[in-house]
Design a protein around this motif. Structure first.
Motif, PDB file in Angstrom:
ATOM      1  N   ILE A   4       0.860  -1.097  -0.111  1.00  0.00           N
ATOM      2  CA  ILE A   4      -0.495   0.076  -0.023  1.00  0.00           C
ATOM      3  C   ILE A   4       0.637   1.297  -0.215  1.00  0.00           C
ATOM      4  O   ILE A   4       1.626   0.816   1.138  1.00  0.00           O
ATOM      5  CB  ILE A   4      -0.944  -0.435   1.343  1.00  0.00           C
ATOM      6  CG1 ILE A   4      -2.073  -1.331   0.957  1.00  0.00           C
ATOM      7  CG2 ILE A   4      -1.891   1.181   1.459  1.00  0.00           C
ATOM      8  CD1 ILE A   4      -2.899  -1.772   2.088  1.00  0.00           C
ATOM      9  N   LEU A   5       0.328   1.670  -0.531  1.00  0.00           N
ATOM     10  CA  LEU A   5       1.248   3.540  -1.035  1.00  0.00           C
ATOM     11  C   LEU A   5       0.020   4.320  -0.903  1.00  0.00           C
ATOM     12  O   LEU A   5      -1.403   4.845  -1.195  1.00  0.00           O
ATOM     13  CB  LEU A   5       1.763   3.601  -2.551  1.00  0.00           C
ATOM     14  CG  LEU A   5       2.715   4.563  -2.546  1.00  0.00           C
ATOM     15  CD1 LEU A   5       4.150   5.118  -2.076  1.00  0.00           C
ATOM     16  CD2 LEU A   5       3.000   4.794  -4.316  1.00  0.00           C
ATOM     17  N   PHE A   6       0.450   5.582   0.345  1.00  0.00           N
ATOM     18  CA  PHE A   6      -0.042   6.401   0.558  1.00  0.00           C
ATOM     19  C   PHE A   6      -0.235   7.675  -0.386  1.00  0.00           C
ATOM     20  O   PHE A   6       0.852   8.360  -0.839  1.00  0.00           O
ATOM     21  CB  PHE A   6      -0.340   7.004   1.530  1.00  0.00           C
ATOM     22  CG  PHE A   6      -0.905   5.851   2.527  1.00  0.00           C
ATOM     23  CD1 PHE A   6      -2.561   6.350   2.838  1.00  0.00           C
ATOM     24  CD2 PHE A   6      -0.545   4.353   3.282  1.00  0.00           C
ATOM     25  CE1 PHE A   6      -3.302   5.678   3.884  1.00  0.00           C
ATOM     26  CE2 PHE A   6      -1.399   3.791   3.782  1.00  0.00           C
ATOM     27  CZ  PHE A   6      -2.401   3.989   4.137  1.00  0.00           C
ATOM     28  N   SER A   7      -1.113   8.524  -1.006  1.00  0.00           N
ATOM     29  CA  SER A   7      -1.277   9.469  -1.947  1.00  0.00           C
ATOM     30  C   SER A   7      -1.352  10.446  -1.067  1.00  0.00           C
ATOM     31  O   SER A   7      -1.071  10.917   0.418  1.00  0.00           O
ATOM     32  CB  SER A   7      -2.436   9.778  -2.533  1.00  0.00           C
ATOM     33  OG  SER A   7      -3.338  10.277  -2.360  1.00  0.00           O
ATOM     34  N   LYS A   8      -0.955  12.347  -1.059  1.00  0.00           N
ATOM     35  CA  LYS A   8      -0.654  13.284  -0.465  1.00  0.00           C
ATOM     36  C   LYS A   8      -2.038  13.181   0.230  1.00  0.00           C
ATOM     37  O   LYS A   8      -2.284  13.504   1.567  1.00  0.00           O
ATOM     38  CB  LYS A   8      -0.315  14.170  -0.584  1.00  0.00           C
ATOM     39  CG  LYS A   8       0.507  15.802   0.140  1.00  0.00           C
ATOM     40  CD  LYS A   8       0.890  16.258  -0.520  1.00  0.00           C
ATOM     41  CE  LYS A   8       1.011  17.947   0.150  1.00  0.00           C
ATOM     42  NZ  LYS A   8       1.851  19.326  -0.148  1.00  0.00           N
ATOM     43  N   SER A   9      -2.961  13.334  -0.208  1.00  0.00           N
ATOM     44  CA  SER A   9      -4.110  13.271  -0.035  1.00  0.00           C
ATOM     45  C   SER A   9      -4.873  12.039   0.773  1.00  0.00           C
ATOM     46  O   SER A   9      -6.545  12.290   1.727  1.00  0.00           O
ATOM     47  CB  SER A   9      -5.161  13.279  -1.236  1.00  0.00           C
ATOM     48  OG  SER A   9      -5.336  12.187  -1.487  1.00  0.00           O
ATOM     49  N   GLY A  10      -4.153  11.247   1.485  1.00  0.00           N
ATOM     50  CA  GLY A  10      -4.149  10.335   1.672  1.00  0.00           C
ATOM     51  C   GLY A  10      -5.311   9.258   1.966  1.00  0.00           C
ATOM     52  O   GLY A  10      -5.645   8.151   2.451  1.00  0.00           O
ATOM     53  N   ARG A  11      -4.994   8.900   0.242  1.00  0.00           N
ATOM     54  CA  ARG A  11      -5.825   7.935  -0.341  1.00  0.00           C
ATOM     55  C   ARG A  11      -4.926   6.455  -0.546  1.00  0.00           C
ATOM     56  O   ARG A  11      -3.312   6.692  -0.690  1.00  0.00           O
ATOM     57  CB  ARG A  11      -6.451   8.285  -1.727  1.00  0.00           C
ATOM     58  CG  ARG A  11      -6.783   7.184  -2.550  1.00  0.00           C
ATOM     59  CD  ARG A  11      -7.494   7.711  -3.935  1.00  0.00           C
ATOM     60  NE  ARG A  11      -6.958   8.765  -4.874  1.00  0.00           N
ATOM     61  CZ  ARG A  11      -5.562   7.889  -5.558  1.00  0.00           C
ATOM     62  NH1 ARG A  11      -5.862   6.094  -5.548  1.00  0.00           N
ATOM     63  NH2 ARG A  11      -4.716   8.155  -6.197  1.00  0.00           N
ATOM     64  N   ALA A  12      -5.378   5.607  -0.184  1.00  0.00           N
ATOM     65  CA  ALA A  12      -4.488   3.975  -0.816  1.00  0.00           C
ATOM     66  C   ALA A  12      -4.877   3.629  -1.579  1.00  0.00           C
ATOM     67  O   ALA A  12      -5.790   4.072  -2.254  1.00  0.00           O
ATOM     68  CB  ALA A  12      -5.231   3.668   1.359  1.00  0.00           C
ATOM     69  N   MET A  13      -3.001   3.749  -1.998  1.00  0.00           N
ATOM     70  CA  MET A  13      -3.401   2.801  -3.401  1.00  0.00           C
ATOM     71  C   MET A  13      -2.611   1.373  -2.363  1.00  0.00           C
ATOM     72  O   MET A  13      -1.559   1.463  -2.515  1.00  0.00           O
ATOM     73  CB  MET A  13      -2.007   3.115  -4.710  1.00  0.00           C
ATOM     74  CG  MET A  13      -3.384   4.753  -4.703  1.00  0.00           C
ATOM     75  SD  MET A  13      -2.016   5.848  -5.318  1.00  0.00           S
ATOM     76  CE  MET A  13      -0.868   6.333  -4.412  1.00  0.00           C
ATOM     77  N   GLN A  14      -3.402   0.364  -3.768  1.00  0.00           N
ATOM     78  CA  GLN A  14      -2.682  -0.905  -3.603  1.00  0.00           C
ATOM     79  C   GLN A  14      -2.612  -1.563  -4.845  1.00  0.00           C
ATOM     80  O   GLN A  14      -3.027  -1.341  -5.432  1.00  0.00           O
ATOM     81  CB  GLN A  14      -3.615  -1.968  -2.902  1.00  0.00           C
ATOM     82  CG  GLN A  14      -3.811  -3.528  -2.196  1.00  0.00           C
ATOM     83  CD  GLN A  14      -3.856  -3.975  -1.442  1.00  0.00           C
ATOM     84  OE1 GLN A  14      -4.954  -3.767  -0.873  1.00  0.00           O
ATOM     85  NE2 GLN A  14      -3.749  -5.219  -0.485  1.00  0.00           N
TER      86      GLN A  14
END
Length: 142
Positions: free
Chosen positions: A43-53
């Protein structure tokens, strides 16, 4: 750093190596090295806090960062390894600079919180990567 220079290694043999390899790979545009630093379902978080998997989401997000052609200055990397030696956290503070589409120099910083897992070959890969982890509470108040 010259654009034709590749990171010395794609393999992090210590947890803090992962942060150094990642920064170098971003600077030189080596997306394959970046993706190889993450477990397949990381999981990588964007600056906005969105979790990308997953690898494809991590690839797409980092291609956007590579397009900025940033340069990084690492202030520090601190790694802490669990008692059983299987998990680690990295905290990295780094400043970065890039030029926007209008040719204006921009600056930013990251203060990361990264979770890594030791792999069967002894290397380390990201499980969770939040480039703004230590800054997250302040970002959410804005």
């Amino acid at each position: 750093m010259p654009a034709d220079k590749k990171p010395n290694s794609r393999t992090a043999m210590q947890p803090d190596d992962a942060s150094r390899i990642l920064v170098t790979a971003i600077e030189v545009g080596d997306i394959e090295t970046i993706v190889a630093l993450y477990e397949p379902d990381a999981i990588l978080f964007s600056k906005s806090g969105r979790a990308m998997q997953g690898a494809e989401a991590i690839r797409q997000d980092n291609l956007g960062l590579i397009a900025l052609k940033p340069t990084f200055t690492i202030d520090f990397i601190t790694a802490t390894v669990s008692a059983d030696g299987q998990l680690a956290t990295n905290r990295m503070k780094a400043d970065l600079a890039w030029t926007d589409k209008e040719g204006k120099e921009k600056r930013g910083s990251v203060d990361t919180l990264e979770v890594l897992r030791r792999q069967a070959d002894g290397s380390w890969r990201y499980v969770i990567d939040d480039p703004y982890g230590s800054m997250r509470a302040n970002l959410e108040r804005r």
